[in-house]
Design an enzyme around this catalytic site. Structure first.
Site, PDB file in Angstrom:
ATOM      1  N   GLN A 176       0.842  -1.198   0.000  1.00 34.42           N
ATOM      2  CA  GLN A 176       0.000   0.000   0.000  1.00 34.42           C
ATOM      3  C   GLN A 176       0.879   1.250   0.000  1.00 34.42           C
ATOM      4  OE1 GLN A 176      -3.634  -0.349   0.750  1.00 34.42           O
ATOM      5  NE2 GLN A 176      -3.772   1.754   0.075  1.00 34.42           N
ATOM      6  N   PHE A 177       1.378   1.636  -1.178  1.00 34.55           N
ATOM      7  CA  PHE A 177       2.271   2.793  -1.251  1.00 34.55           C
ATOM      8  C   PHE A 177       1.585   4.083  -0.831  1.00 34.55           C
ATOM      9  CE2 PHE A 177       0.246   3.083  -5.354  1.00 34.55           C
ATOM     10  CZ  PHE A 177       0.187   4.448  -5.622  1.00 34.55           C
ATOM     11  N   THR A 178       0.261   4.137  -0.908  1.00 35.87           N
ATOM     12  CA  THR A 178      -0.460   5.364  -0.557  1.00 35.87           C
ATOM     13  C   THR A 178      -0.397   5.687   0.936  1.00 35.87           C
ATOM     14  OG1 THR A 178      -2.577   4.195  -0.379  1.00 35.87           O
ATOM     15  CG2 THR A 178      -2.025   5.146  -2.529  1.00 35.87           C
TER      16      THR A 178
END
Length: 150
Positions: free
Chosen positions: A78-80
């Site tokens: 989950q890079f966000t």
């Protein structure tokens, strides 16, 4: 590394209409990685997650760990989680590690979680467009950042 852990009574991950992961009682771990993350972050975070006492005991008190209940895990990249929202209305993801850095750390984290938990875990697919469905039990949602471990 930053993780959002959610205690779930059930959860699944679907990619292009195909269910790739499904669990009942346990945790969904959303994992964000930055360039500064190292192997010590992996072991510290994994240990923290598997031993965190956020499951109810017989009296309903959050006193049991994932190990205690033999719970299952789904890990989703989950890079966000590393979005910078300080300026404007469009988040910047410049702090998130690029795949050449993030993928090896993500895969190492999965292996460490399996070692610490003593069983295989399920995952999404790094970089894929995933649909994550879950029933957050409690609800219990906790954010852990390895940069705040001291």
């Amino acid at each position: 590394m930053k993780a959002v852990i959610q205690r779930v009574s059930q959860a699944s991950v679907t990619i292009i209409g195909k269910k790739v992961a499904s669990i009942n009682d346990g945790l969904v771990v959303l994992l964000g990685i930055v360039n500064e993350d190292v192997s010590e972050d992996i072991s510290w975070l994994s240990n923290k997650i598997v031993n965190m006492r956020i499951f109810p005991d017989a009296e309903g008190v959050m006193n049991k760990s994932l190990l205690d209940i033999n719970g299952d895990v789904i890990i989703v990249s989950q890079f966000t989680l590393h979005a910078n929202t300080k300026k404007g209305n469009r988040p910047s993801y410049i702090k998130a590690a690029k795949p050449d850095v993030a993928i090896p750390l993500y895969e190492s984290f999965i292996k460490q979680m399996e070692l610490d938990l003593g069983k295989s875990i399920q995952t999404g697919e790094f970089g894929a467009d995933m649909q994550v469905a879950l029933i957050n039990d409690g609800p219990v949602t906790i954010i852990i950042d390895t940069k705040n471990k001291d």
